[in-house]
Design a protein around this motif. Structure first.
Motif, PDB file in Angstrom:
ATOM      1  N   ALA A 158      93.674   9.178  95.355  1.00  0.00           N
ATOM      2  CA  ALA A 158      93.868  10.115  94.228  1.00  0.00           C
ATOM      3  C   ALA A 158      95.263  10.730  94.250  1.00  0.00           C
ATOM      4  CB  ALA A 158      92.788  11.182  94.272  1.00  0.00           C
ATOM      5  N   ALA A 159      95.672  11.199  95.433  1.00  0.00           N
ATOM      6  CA  ALA A 159      96.991  11.844  95.525  1.00  0.00           C
ATOM      7  C   ALA A 159      98.106  10.850  95.202  1.00  0.00           C
ATOM      8  CB  ALA A 159      97.184  12.420  96.926  1.00  0.00           C
ATOM      9  N   PRO A 168      95.508   3.119  87.574  1.00  0.00           N
ATOM     10  CA  PRO A 168      94.700   4.158  86.931  1.00  0.00           C
ATOM     11  C   PRO A 168      93.523   3.598  86.152  1.00  0.00           C
ATOM     12  CG  PRO A 168      96.751   3.829  85.720  1.00  0.00           C
ATOM     13  CD  PRO A 168      96.840   2.954  86.936  1.00  0.00           C
ATOM     14  N   GLU A 200      98.351  10.553  91.582  1.00  0.00           N
ATOM     15  CA  GLU A 200      98.942  11.772  90.973  1.00  0.00           C
ATOM     16  C   GLU A 200     100.471  11.686  91.026  1.00  0.00           C
ATOM     17  OE1 GLU A 200      95.256  14.547  92.415  1.00  0.00           O
ATOM     18  OE2 GLU A 200      97.295  15.238  92.894  1.00  0.00           O
ATOM     19  N   LYS A 201     100.961  11.137  92.153  1.00  0.00           N
ATOM     20  CA  LYS A 201     102.428  11.005  92.310  1.00  0.00           C
ATOM     21  C   LYS A 201     102.958   9.843  91.458  1.00  0.00           C
ATOM     22  CE  LYS A 201     102.746  12.951  96.970  1.00  0.00           C
ATOM     23  NZ  LYS A 201     102.819  12.620  98.410  1.00  0.00           N
ATOM     24  N   SER A 202     102.120   8.815  91.290  1.00  0.00           N
ATOM     25  CA  SER A 202     102.545   7.622  90.525  1.00  0.00           C
ATOM     26  C   SER A 202     101.477   7.299  89.491  1.00  0.00           C
ATOM     27  CB  SER A 202     102.723   6.416  91.465  1.00  0.00           C
ATOM     28  OG  SER A 202     103.575   6.742  92.542  1.00  0.00           O
ATOM     29  N   PRO A 203     101.445   8.042  88.385  1.00  0.00           N
ATOM     30  CA  PRO A 203     100.333   7.918  87.424  1.00  0.00           C
ATOM     31  C   PRO A 203     100.167   6.531  86.822  1.00  0.00           C
ATOM     32  CG  PRO A 203     101.634   9.895  86.998  1.00  0.00           C
ATOM     33  CD  PRO A 203     102.402   9.092  88.008  1.00  0.00           C
TER      34      PRO A 203
END
Ligand SMILES: CC[C@H](C(=O)O)C(=O)SCCNC(=O)CCNC(=O)[C@H](O)C(C)(C)COP(=O)(O)OP(=O)(O)OC[C@H]1O[C@@H](n2cnc3c(N)ncnc32)[C@H](O)[C@@H]1OP(=O)(O)O
Ligand SMILES: [Co+2]
Length: 134
Positions: free
Chosen positions: A66-67, A13, A70-73
Motif C-alpha cells: 500500500a505504501a 493500482p 501511495e508513493k507511486s500511484p
C-alpha cells in the motif's frame, strides 16, 4: 546461492487493467488472478520464455504494498525473485552476512506453493529481493 530469476514483480493500482495491457496490447499469456490474503495481495503471472512477470495489487486493508503505491500511484517495479535451493541455508548465510530478512524470518508459502522470504531493500541497493525455494 542464487539460481534463476523466477519473476520480476510490478505493483499496479488496477490488476484488471494491467492484465489487459499485457494480454491485449503486449500479446502475452497471463494467468488467472490469485488472491493471497496472507500476503495482502492479489497477483497474476505473465508467462515469458525465460522468466515471469508478477503483477500485484493490494488486497485487504494492511497490504505491504500500500505504501509503495501511495508513493507511486501509477505503479512500478516492486521486487525481483531469485530461486534458491535451500531457503533456510540461504537465510542463515544472509543473516551471517548482515542482511535483514523481513517478517519473523520464517519462510511463508508464496504464490507458487513454495517457501519464500524477503530481504530488506535498503540492504540491496534499493531493491526488494524475494527468495523462492525450488
Ligand atoms: C509471496 C507472495 C508473492 C509471490 O511472489 O509469491 C509476492 O511476491 S507478495 C509481494 C508483497 N509482499 C511483500 O512485499 C513482503 C515484503 N515487503 C515488505 O515487508 C514491505 O513492503 C517493506 C518492508 C519492504 C516496505 O514496507 P513499507 O513501504 O511499508 O515500509 P517503508 O515505507 O518504511 O519503506 C522502507 C524503505 O524501503 C523503501 N521501499 C519500500 N518498498 C520498496 C520496494 N518494493 N523496493 C524498493 N524500496 C522499497 C521505502 O521507499 C523506504 O525507503 P526510504 O528511503 O526510507 O523512504
Ligand atoms: Co513475488
Amino acid at each position: 546461492m542464487l539460481g534463476r530469476v523466477n519473476h520480476v514483480a510490478i505493483a499496479v493500482p488496477d490488476l484488471a487493467a494491467a492484465t489487459a495491457a499485457y494480454r491485449d496490447t503486449l500479446g502475452a499469456t497471463v494467468s488467472a488472478p490469485q488472491a493471497l490474503p496472507e500476503h495482502g495481495v492479489t497477483v497474476v503471472f505473465v508467462e515469458l520464455p525465460n522468466t515471469k512477470i508478477e503483477l500485484l495489487q493490494p488486497l485487504g486493508t494492511d497490504s505491504p504494498i500500500a505504501a509503495f503505491l501511495e508513493k507511486s500511484p501509477s505503479g512500478g517495479m516492486h521486487h525481483i525473485c531469485y530461486e534458491v535451493g535451500d531457503i533456510l541455508v540461504a537465510r542463515d548465510q544472509l543473516i551471517r552476512g548482515g542482511a535483514r530478512v523481513l517478517g519473523n524470518g520464517q519462510p511463508k508459502i508464496g504464490a507458487h506453493g513454495k517457501p519464500v522470504l524477503f530481504l530488506h531493500p535498503k540492504d540491496f541497493f534499493g531493491t526488494l529481493i524475494e527468495l523462492e525455494q525450488v
